[in-house]
Write a protein that holds these residues in place. Structure first.
Motif, PDB file in Angstrom:
ATOM      1  N   THR A  36      -2.353  -5.378  -6.516  1.00 61.29           N
ATOM      2  CA  THR A  36      -3.020  -4.090  -6.327  1.00 61.29           C
ATOM      3  C   THR A  36      -3.450  -3.869  -4.887  1.00 61.29           C
ATOM      4  O   THR A  36      -3.532  -2.725  -4.434  1.00 61.29           O
ATOM      5  CB  THR A  36      -4.248  -3.978  -7.251  1.00 61.29           C
ATOM      6  OG1 THR A  36      -5.133  -5.094  -6.994  1.00 61.29           O
ATOM      7  CG2 THR A  36      -3.828  -4.004  -8.718  1.00 61.29           C
ATOM      8  N   GLN A  37      -3.708  -4.957  -4.158  1.00 58.02           N
ATOM      9  CA  GLN A  37      -4.110  -4.800  -2.754  1.00 58.02           C
ATOM     10  C   GLN A  37      -2.972  -4.212  -1.936  1.00 58.02           C
ATOM     11  O   GLN A  37      -3.179  -3.293  -1.121  1.00 58.02           O
ATOM     12  CB  GLN A  37      -4.549  -6.135  -2.164  1.00 58.02           C
ATOM     13  CG  GLN A  37      -5.112  -5.999  -0.743  1.00 58.02           C
ATOM     14  CD  GLN A  37      -5.613  -7.315  -0.176  1.00 58.02           C
ATOM     15  OE1 GLN A  37      -5.597  -8.343  -0.847  1.00 58.02           O
ATOM     16  NE2 GLN A  37      -6.060  -7.305   1.070  1.00 58.02           N
ATOM     17  N   LEU A  38      -1.758  -4.699  -2.152  1.00 54.34           N
ATOM     18  CA  LEU A  38      -0.602  -4.140  -1.448  1.00 54.34           C
ATOM     19  C   LEU A  38      -0.355  -2.707  -1.891  1.00 54.34           C
ATOM     20  O   LEU A  38      -0.078  -1.829  -1.062  1.00 54.34           O
ATOM     21  CB  LEU A  38       0.632  -4.997  -1.707  1.00 54.34           C
ATOM     22  CG  LEU A  38       1.937  -4.499  -1.073  1.00 54.34           C
ATOM     23  CD1 LEU A  38       1.812  -4.383   0.443  1.00 54.34           C
ATOM     24  CD2 LEU A  38       3.101  -5.411  -1.443  1.00 54.34           C
ATOM     25  N   ARG A  39      -0.443  -2.470  -3.180  1.00 55.60           N
ATOM     26  CA  ARG A  39      -0.250  -1.105  -3.694  1.00 55.60           C
ATOM     27  C   ARG A  39      -1.200  -0.128  -3.012  1.00 55.60           C
ATOM     28  O   ARG A  39      -0.794   0.945  -2.537  1.00 55.60           O
ATOM     29  CB  ARG A  39      -0.491  -1.099  -5.205  1.00 55.60           C
ATOM     30  CG  ARG A  39      -0.353   0.281  -5.862  1.00 55.60           C
ATOM     31  CD  ARG A  39      -1.057   0.307  -7.217  1.00 55.60           C
ATOM     32  NE  ARG A  39      -2.507   0.187  -7.053  1.00 55.60           N
ATOM     33  CZ  ARG A  39      -3.350  -0.113  -8.045  1.00 55.60           C
ATOM     34  NH1 ARG A  39      -2.893  -0.374  -9.262  1.00 55.60           N
ATOM     35  NH2 ARG A  39      -4.650  -0.184  -7.813  1.00 55.60           N
ATOM     36  N   ASP A  40      -2.464  -0.481  -2.953  1.00 58.64           N
ATOM     37  CA  ASP A  40      -3.464   0.428  -2.376  1.00 58.64           C
ATOM     38  C   ASP A  40      -3.270   0.602  -0.874  1.00 58.64           C
ATOM     39  O   ASP A  40      -3.513   1.692  -0.332  1.00 58.64           O
ATOM     40  CB  ASP A  40      -4.869  -0.083  -2.680  1.00 58.64           C
ATOM     41  CG  ASP A  40      -5.217  -0.041  -4.168  1.00 58.64           C
ATOM     42  OD1 ASP A  40      -4.482   0.633  -4.916  1.00 58.64           O
ATOM     43  OD2 ASP A  40      -6.193  -0.687  -4.576  1.00 58.64           O
TER      44      ASP A  40
END
Length: 320
Positions: free
Chosen positions: A278-282
């Motif tokens: 989710t960190q990369l997604r965000d």
């Protein structure tokens, strides 16, 4: 717009989703990996040096391992002009250019590797790739990891939505069969790339046709489907409108195909990210909003004549 089945061969069979790209693709330096993830390496057209650029605006938003590596590994199927295709041994197109703009916000290189479309989600789930940028339609089936029957077959993918497009029918030049809509296909044979949403659309139409049977011939590549239409073995292929228009304009000098009917099934393309990252997604979502705001996103779409497919802001899993 779309996940397909991987074959074990000694060379990459998907040279093009369109005959035109097959003609211009140059057999340059290719990076082939193990069976099940056959790929050809590439990068953004103006990719920077491998390694971190710590003063980029959103560098700190990235996961630590990507900051350290200085590279985001991107899976694609580089045979889908103008979205992504191989030219002069390099992967070019709308998606690589958008990635180049994103890289300036994030401070890392986007390293593209091309493989078969139906293996892209698997490459993400196994960690071979960090992202998918391959004109992949964001839909609930992919988000939830479901097959056509609704059976759970994977963990699912999160999508950062960056492009909007409908689908269009591609027929032989002159439209000898008088095809103007999906309903005109009943009782006929169509060709399509296996595992795509276009195949799903044809399957839905086959159900609608009922006893007036619609025969669907599915191929590993869209180039094969196009060849079938050009030879008269099928009356139509189905593709995203920007791609269908590009094929009609370029294949055979514009003498092979034409686009008929109106666009249908307008939906969103998404940058695929593992649900566990989710960190990369965000970070990608924030970078996309930044390039929309600073105008670099619009410049890419203008360059490739696909401005009508622009989104106004980044969204996550907005596909239906």
């Amino acid at each position: 717009m779309t996940a397909r089945s991987t074959r074990c061969t000694t060379a990459k069979t998907r040279t093009s989703r369109l005959a035109a790209v097959a003609a211009i693709a140059v057999a340059g330096s290719m990076l082939l990996t193990a069976c099940g993830d056959q790929t050809e390496g590439g990068s953004t057209p103006e990719g920077g040096k491998t390694g971190a650029v710590s003063n980029a605006p959103l560098f700190s938003k990235l996961p630590a391992e990507i900051q350290k590596a200085g590279v985001v590994k991107v899976g694609t199927d580089a045979s889908y002009a103008p979205m992504e295709f191989t030219e002069g041994g390099k992967i070019v197109g709308v998606d690589p250019d958008i990635a180049e703009a994103l890289s300036k916000q994030l401070g890392v290189k986007f390293q593209f590797t091309s493989g078969t479309f139906d293996g892209l989600i698997t490459s993400l789930e196994t960690g071979r790739q960090d992202l998918i940028m391959s004109s992949m339609t964001d839909n609930k089936k992919r988000q939830e990891g479901l097959d056509d029957a609704g059976k759970k077959i994977g963990t699912g993918v999160d999508f950062v939505d960056y492009f909007s497009s409908g689908v269009s029918l591609l027929v032989k030049k002159g439209n000898p069969q008088g095809i103007n809509s999906l309903d005109d296909l009943c009782g006929k044979t169509v060709a399509v790339q296996r595992g795509t949403i276009y195949e799903d659309t044809f399957k839905a139409q086959a159900t609608k046709c009922g006893a007036n049977k619609l025969t669907i011939q599915a191929f590993d590549t869209d180039a094969e489907a196009q060849t079938r239409v050009k030879a008269g073995g099928a009356v139509a292929d189905l593709n995203d409108y920007p791609v269908a228009a590009y094929i009609a304009k370029t294949s055979g000098g514009g003498n092979d195909f034409e686009v008929v009917g109106s666009q249908s099934d307008v939906g969103l393309f998404g940058i695929g990210v593992s649900k566990e990252n989710t960190q990369l997604r965000d970070a990608v979502k924030e970078a996309l909003d930044a390039i929309i705001k600073d105008g670099s996103y619009e410049k890419v779409l203008e360059k490739w004549d696909v401005k009508d497919s622009a989104v106004k802001q980044a969204t996550v899993n907005a596909g239906k």
